[in-house]
Design an enzyme around this catalytic site. Sequence first.
Site, PDB file in Angstrom:
ATOM      1  N   CYS A  24       0.829  -1.207   0.000  1.00  0.00           N
ATOM      2  CA  CYS A  24       0.000   0.000   0.000  1.00  0.00           C
ATOM      3  C   CYS A  24       0.869   1.265   0.000  1.00  0.00           C
ATOM      4  O   CYS A  24       1.828   1.357   0.756  1.00  0.00           O
ATOM      5  CB  CYS A  24      -0.915  -0.007   1.228  1.00  0.00           C
ATOM      6  SG  CYS A  24      -2.038   1.399   1.267  1.00  0.00           S
ATOM      7  N   CYS A  55       0.475   4.711   6.972  1.00  0.00           N
ATOM      8  CA  CYS A  55      -0.166   4.597   8.297  1.00  0.00           C
ATOM      9  C   CYS A  55       0.784   3.828   9.242  1.00  0.00           C
ATOM     10  O   CYS A  55       1.096   2.651   8.994  1.00  0.00           O
ATOM     11  CB  CYS A  55      -1.499   3.874   8.162  1.00  0.00           C
ATOM     12  SG  CYS A  55      -2.523   4.535   6.821  1.00  0.00           S
ATOM     13  N   CYS A 102       0.387   0.108  10.340  1.00  0.00           N
ATOM     14  CA  CYS A 102      -0.122  -0.901   9.408  1.00  0.00           C
ATOM     15  C   CYS A 102       0.944  -1.770   8.762  1.00  0.00           C
ATOM     16  O   CYS A 102       1.860  -1.274   8.095  1.00  0.00           O
ATOM     17  CB  CYS A 102      -0.952  -0.216   8.323  1.00  0.00           C
ATOM     18  SG  CYS A 102      -1.748  -1.423   7.235  1.00  0.00           S
ATOM     19  N   CYS A 108     -16.858  -8.724   5.408  1.00  0.00           N
ATOM     20  CA  CYS A 108     -16.157  -7.451   5.189  1.00  0.00           C
ATOM     21  C   CYS A 108     -14.907  -7.688   4.355  1.00  0.00           C
ATOM     22  O   CYS A 108     -14.036  -8.468   4.752  1.00  0.00           O
ATOM     23  CB  CYS A 108     -15.726  -6.846   6.521  1.00  0.00           C
ATOM     24  SG  CYS A 108     -17.051  -6.703   7.706  1.00  0.00           S
ATOM     25  N   CYS A 148     -19.723  -5.540   3.488  1.00  0.00           N
ATOM     26  CA  CYS A 148     -18.994  -4.356   3.906  1.00  0.00           C
ATOM     27  C   CYS A 148     -17.690  -4.337   3.115  1.00  0.00           C
ATOM     28  O   CYS A 148     -17.126  -5.400   2.830  1.00  0.00           O
ATOM     29  CB  CYS A 148     -18.704  -4.420   5.411  1.00  0.00           C
ATOM     30  SG  CYS A 148     -17.728  -3.018   5.989  1.00  0.00           S
ATOM     31  N   CYS A 186     -19.421   2.657   8.542  1.00  0.00           N
ATOM     32  CA  CYS A 186     -18.690   1.965   9.600  1.00  0.00           C
ATOM     33  C   CYS A 186     -17.401   2.757   9.798  1.00  0.00           C
ATOM     34  O   CYS A 186     -16.581   2.839   8.880  1.00  0.00           O
ATOM     35  CB  CYS A 186     -18.387   0.530   9.158  1.00  0.00           C
ATOM     36  SG  CYS A 186     -17.270  -0.339  10.288  1.00  0.00           S
ATOM     37  N   ARG A 213     -18.020  -2.376  17.735  1.00  0.00           N
ATOM     38  CA  ARG A 213     -17.313  -3.634  17.443  1.00  0.00           C
ATOM     39  C   ARG A 213     -16.001  -3.720  18.205  1.00  0.00           C
ATOM     40  O   ARG A 213     -15.136  -2.844  18.087  1.00  0.00           O
ATOM     41  CB  ARG A 213     -17.068  -3.789  15.933  1.00  0.00           C
ATOM     42  CG  ARG A 213     -16.424  -5.140  15.597  1.00  0.00           C
ATOM     43  CD  ARG A 213     -16.423  -5.452  14.107  1.00  0.00           C
ATOM     44  NE  ARG A 213     -17.750  -5.282  13.567  1.00  0.00           N
ATOM     45  CZ  ARG A 213     -18.082  -4.344  12.695  1.00  0.00           C
ATOM     46  NH1 ARG A 213     -17.178  -3.531  12.231  1.00  0.00           N
ATOM     47  NH2 ARG A 213     -19.318  -4.233  12.276  1.00  0.00           N
TER      48      ARG A 213
HETATM   49  N1  SAM Z   1      -6.626   0.559   3.078  1.00  0.00           N
HETATM   50  C1  SAM Z   1      -7.891   0.869   3.570  1.00  0.00           C
HETATM   51  C2  SAM Z   1      -7.880   2.041   4.498  1.00  0.00           C
HETATM   52  O1  SAM Z   1      -6.949   2.218   5.259  1.00  0.00           O
HETATM   53  O2  SAM Z   1      -8.830   2.816   4.458  1.00  0.00           O
HETATM   54  C3  SAM Z   1      -8.611  -0.294   4.221  1.00  0.00           C
HETATM   55  C4  SAM Z   1      -7.843  -1.305   5.058  1.00  0.00           C
HETATM   56  S1  SAM Z   1      -7.127  -0.696   6.566  1.00  0.00           S
HETATM   57  C5  SAM Z   1      -6.088  -2.041   7.022  1.00  0.00           C
HETATM   58  C6  SAM Z   1      -8.473  -0.710   7.719  1.00  0.00           C
HETATM   59  C7  SAM Z   1      -8.222  -0.306   9.144  1.00  0.00           C
HETATM   60  O3  SAM Z   1      -7.554  -1.335   9.829  1.00  0.00           O
HETATM   61  C8  SAM Z   1      -7.373   0.909   9.415  1.00  0.00           C
HETATM   62  O4  SAM Z   1      -8.049   2.095   9.245  1.00  0.00           O
HETATM   63  C9  SAM Z   1      -6.988   0.697  10.861  1.00  0.00           C
HETATM   64  O5  SAM Z   1      -7.923   1.311  11.716  1.00  0.00           O
HETATM   65  C10 SAM Z   1      -7.045  -0.820  11.028  1.00  0.00           C
HETATM   66  N2  SAM Z   1      -5.709  -1.376  11.296  1.00  0.00           N
HETATM   67  C11 SAM Z   1      -4.709  -1.522  10.416  1.00  0.00           C
HETATM   68  N3  SAM Z   1      -3.617  -2.044  11.000  1.00  0.00           N
HETATM   69  C12 SAM Z   1      -3.920  -2.208  12.295  1.00  0.00           C
HETATM   70  C13 SAM Z   1      -3.190  -2.697  13.428  1.00  0.00           C
HETATM   71  N4  SAM Z   1      -1.926  -3.075  13.336  1.00  0.00           N
HETATM   72  N5  SAM Z   1      -3.819  -2.741  14.624  1.00  0.00           N
HETATM   73  C14 SAM Z   1      -5.102  -2.344  14.724  1.00  0.00           C
HETATM   74  N6  SAM Z   1      -5.836  -1.870  13.707  1.00  0.00           N
HETATM   75  C15 SAM Z   1      -5.249  -1.799  12.503  1.00  0.00           C
HETATM   76 FE1  SF4 Z   2      -2.813   1.222   3.404  1.00  0.00          FE
HETATM   77 FE2  SF4 Z   2      -2.748   0.068   5.766  1.00  0.00          FE
HETATM   78 FE3  SF4 Z   2      -3.091   2.698   5.608  1.00  0.00          FE
HETATM   79 FE4  SF4 Z   2      -5.066   1.028   4.806  1.00  0.00          FE
HETATM   80  S1  SF4 Z   2      -4.284   1.264   6.874  1.00  0.00           S
HETATM   81  S2  SF4 Z   2      -4.299   2.851   3.749  1.00  0.00           S
HETATM   82  S3  SF4 Z   2      -3.840  -0.667   4.003  1.00  0.00           S
HETATM   83  S4  SF4 Z   2      -1.257   1.549   4.975  1.00  0.00           S
END
Ligand code: SAM
Ligand code: SF4
Length: 334
Positions: free
Chosen positions: A73, A77, A80, A117, A148, A208, A280
Amino acid sequence: MSTIATIPLSALRATTATVSVPAETRWRIADVEACFDLPLMDLLFRAQLVHREHFDASEVQLSTLLSIKTGGCPEDCGYCPQSAHFDTGVEASKLMPLQEVVEAARAAKTQGATRFCMGAAWRSPKPRDIERVSEMVRAVKALGLQTCMTLGMLDAEQARALDDAGLDYYNHNLDSAPEFYAGIISTRTYQQRLDTLAHVRRAGIKVCSGGIVGMGESRAQRAGLIAQLANLDPYPESVPINNLVQVAGTPLAGTAPLDPFEFVRTIAVARITMPQTMVRLSAGREQMDDALQALCFAAGANSIFYGDRLLTTSNPQAARDRALFDRLGLRAMP
Ligand code: SAM
Ligand code: SF4
Ligand code: DTB
């Protein structure tokens, strides 16, 4: 005498609000913080009252997650494992073929999930992606499951296309309080997240949206996140509260773990401020023991991710969850 009596009137009023919260009953951060600051037993009691006003407290909704496009990606973040900016060992994959998605959805339904989802590690979907995920929505819905998706940022047209396909919910988290956000993510702004939620709402898809705690934020910042969510008009139909799953290689690995009772408080405050939402208990359950999860349900959580995988990390086995539900006298929501 009681600390409950010291909660501002505005806070008490909003606990009986309907999903659409009139402007004058909007949550001030100070009111949300006052809830967080209650003695834990008072907070749980208040959350239970609100929960039971709107739901059967023995019912928990089951959603199963599937990563339909993993890793690589472009976003950064800091929590992530799927960001291409960090070396976490997660391999990038292409969008999953329709048939594999349908098989996973069928298996989730057999296990007892009611919502499926689908998540993609995208900044935002491209036109061809929208066509392909729309087919997935139609096929999963045809199995009798709610759908979802979480695909990153959407514009108005993309949201309308997903609505046309019949998508029930779109997940897009605010993740943190606005003032904490810039230290976690630099490639997408808080306002862009709010804009995506507005497009989803306007297209008629249910929202959500939640966040992550345990990223090193303060209690005031946790209250700031909840206030942001509760002040969306209307507030989200579904609010995932994730406890940070620390993944080696991400910048947030090594963050001091959150006091588990603070996680429970966050659930309770989400329940009090958003009485009719599905709260949730999301990422982080694998790291919690059964007693802590029970406390989260007592605090008003009424939905979980169900199935042994989240997106790239593990979640409790379905059989373990069923055993826990039996011990607690909980039932899957139909
Ligand atoms: N890429 C898309 C986005 O970020 O909008 C969708 C997938 S992203 C993985 C969805 C959510 O997963 C993130 O917004 C975050 O809140 C959660 N998430 C990701 N990594 C995480 C982690 N290590 N621990 C807890 N929540 C996590
Ligand atoms: Fe990409 Fe992870 Fe951020 Fe979603 S949460 S936009 S998968 S880096
Ligand atoms: C949400 O709030 N949590 C889920 C779902 N929405 C998409 C994702 C949790 C991801 C945890 C880390 C992983 O498994 O990669």
